[in-house]
Write a protein that holds these residues in place. Structure first.
Motif, PDB file in Angstrom:
ATOM      1  N   ASP A 169     -40.615   6.355 -35.891  1.00 16.64           N
ATOM      2  CA  ASP A 169     -41.333   5.083 -35.925  1.00 16.64           C
ATOM      3  C   ASP A 169     -40.638   4.091 -36.853  1.00 16.64           C
ATOM      4  OD1 ASP A 169     -43.273   3.185 -35.388  1.00 16.64           O
ATOM      5  OD2 ASP A 169     -44.963   4.538 -35.753  1.00 16.64           O
ATOM      6  N   GLU A 170     -41.193   2.899 -36.934  1.00 19.25           N
ATOM      7  CA  GLU A 170     -40.536   1.764 -37.579  1.00 19.25           C
ATOM      8  C   GLU A 170     -40.297   1.967 -39.082  1.00 19.25           C
ATOM      9  OE1 GLU A 170     -43.113  -1.830 -38.199  1.00 19.25           O
ATOM     10  OE2 GLU A 170     -44.511  -0.661 -36.979  1.00 19.25           O
ATOM     11  N   ILE A 178     -41.650  11.558 -36.250  1.00 13.28           N
ATOM     12  CA  ILE A 178     -41.519  11.028 -37.610  1.00 13.28           C
ATOM     13  C   ILE A 178     -42.193   9.659 -37.653  1.00 13.28           C
ATOM     14  CG2 ILE A 178     -39.882  10.229 -39.366  1.00 13.28           C
ATOM     15  CD1 ILE A 178     -37.907  12.335 -38.184  1.00 13.28           C
ATOM     16  N   GLY A 179     -43.019   9.432 -38.680  1.00 14.02           N
ATOM     17  CA  GLY A 179     -43.776   8.203 -38.799  1.00 14.02           C
ATOM     18  C   GLY A 179     -42.976   7.053 -39.388  1.00 14.02           C
ATOM     19  N   LYS A 180     -43.686   6.174 -40.092  1.00 12.32           N
ATOM     20  CA  LYS A 180     -43.124   4.914 -40.567  1.00 12.32           C
ATOM     21  C   LYS A 180     -42.576   5.040 -41.997  1.00 12.32           C
ATOM     22  CE  LYS A 180     -46.501   2.315 -37.846  1.00 12.32           C
ATOM     23  NZ  LYS A 180     -47.632   1.362 -37.887  1.00 12.32           N
ATOM     24  N   ASN A 181     -41.518   4.263 -42.247  1.00 11.75           N
ATOM     25  CA  ASN A 181     -41.027   4.004 -43.606  1.00 11.75           C
ATOM     26  C   ASN A 181     -40.635   5.271 -44.366  1.00 11.75           C
ATOM     27  OD1 ASN A 181     -41.585   1.206 -43.243  1.00 11.75           O
ATOM     28  ND2 ASN A 181     -43.730   1.625 -43.699  1.00 11.75           N
ATOM     29  N   ASN A 182     -40.098   6.236 -43.654  1.00 12.13           N
ATOM     30  CA  ASN A 182     -39.543   7.417 -44.303  1.00 12.13           C
ATOM     31  C   ASN A 182     -38.074   7.179 -44.641  1.00 12.13           C
ATOM     32  OD1 ASN A 182     -41.776   9.556 -43.943  1.00 12.13           O
ATOM     33  ND2 ASN A 182     -41.575   8.657 -41.903  1.00 12.13           N
ATOM     34  N   ASN A 183     -37.593   7.901 -45.653  1.00 12.07           N
ATOM     35  CA  ASN A 183     -36.194   7.773 -46.051  1.00 12.07           C
ATOM     36  C   ASN A 183     -35.576   9.167 -46.132  1.00 12.07           C
ATOM     37  OD1 ASN A 183     -33.729   6.954 -47.001  1.00 12.07           O
ATOM     38  ND2 ASN A 183     -34.511   5.857 -48.782  1.00 12.07           N
ATOM     39  N   PHE A 184     -34.711   9.472 -45.161  1.00 13.59           N
ATOM     40  CA  PHE A 184     -33.999  10.745 -45.134  1.00 13.59           C
ATOM     41  C   PHE A 184     -32.605  10.521 -45.715  1.00 13.59           C
ATOM     42  CE2 PHE A 184     -37.154  10.942 -41.817  1.00 13.59           C
ATOM     43  CZ  PHE A 184     -37.663  12.224 -41.910  1.00 13.59           C
TER      44      PHE A 184
END
Length: 263
Positions: free
Chosen positions: A36-37, A53-59
């Motif tokens: 997601d975004e 995977i949802g929003k605003n994650n940082n991998f």
């Protein structure tokens, strides 16, 4: 291809990425992945499996997400990984999909801080607002409650439960369940009180923290059987009705634990 996707990245046909998703150099995203975004996938990350995977994650770079379970019983079934919003997942983290021997889905909630070299095995259920420090190794089927903190280098046995607002010291070996609010460490893990400072930071009142301390003393310091201790905590609740809400998670945990409580 979106301008947010580096030209060296490989995005398989069928993968669904919001146009705002940033994908770094040499990352690989497989066909059954949905992102997601606002999420960023760092350089050399691999996102695999049936993964949402949802929003605003940082991998961060080199993380490996959605790989098949490290379980010899796994036979290629279409199990899943679900990751919520606003999670930070650092370098070399590995998170596997679930197995049909459990719910079939590994889940990560929202606003979690998962540091480098953490392994989260199949069917783990991680709540929200947790901190899982460097090199923590979680075996399969582990449940971690909201706001829990797991210290660096900790290894946790499969099927255990770690309660909400608890805190575990680094290099611990966890073989039994840890109730909500409890602070401890060691090899093997031993309880050492309640996570008072963490509770203060999260807005628990002095009265609520005092009630939790009393429940801890009843369970751990009065040499009662578990049944006797739970009855005494229930009596305390009746005498102090304003503590009912804050003590109920503690009671519920003891009545449903799976591998016994380290006392």
């Amino acid at each position: 291809m979106s301008n947010n996707v580096h030209p060296t990245a490989i995005i398989y046909d069928g993968a669904r990425l919001h146009p705002s998703v940033i994908v770094g150099p040499y990352a690989v995203i497989h066909k059954d992945v949905c992102i997601d975004e606002g999420t960023t996938v760092g350089a050399h990350c691999i996102i695999d499996g049936c993964t949402t995977i949802g929003k605003n994650n940082n991998f961060y770079r080199f993380s490996s997400i959605g790989g098949m379970p490290q379980d010899k019983k796994y036979g290629g079934e279409p199990t899943r990984l679900e990751i919520g919003d606003n999670n930070t997942i650092r370098e070399y983290v590995t998170i596997n999909t679930g197995t049909v021997q459990d719910v079939g889905t590994t889940r990560i909630g929202n606003d979690n801080w998962i540091m480098a070299y953490v392994h989260i095995a199949h069917d783990c259920q991680i709540g929200s607002h947790t901190i899982i420090a460097n090199s923590v190794q979680l075996a399969g089927h582990i449940h971690i409650g909201d706001w829990a903190i797991v210290g660096g280098g900790t290894a946790a046995h499969q099927f255990i439960r770690i309660g909400e607002h608890s805190m575990t010291g680094g290099m611990s070996a966890i073989r039994q369940d840890i109730p909500p609010y409890v602070l401890g460490a060691g090899q093997p893990y031993r309880p050492a009180g309640i996570n008072s400072e963490g509770l203060k930071r999260r807005g628990f009142s002095a009265e609520q923290i005092s009630a939790i301390k009393e429940a801890y003393k009843i369970i751990y310091m009065r040499k009662l059987s578990t049944e006797q201790a739970l009855d005494e905590i229930k009596q305390y609740q009746e005498q102090h009705p304003d503590t009912r809400t804050v003590l109920q998670p503690f009671l519920d945990f003891f009545q449903t634990h799976s591998r016994g409580i380290g006392r």
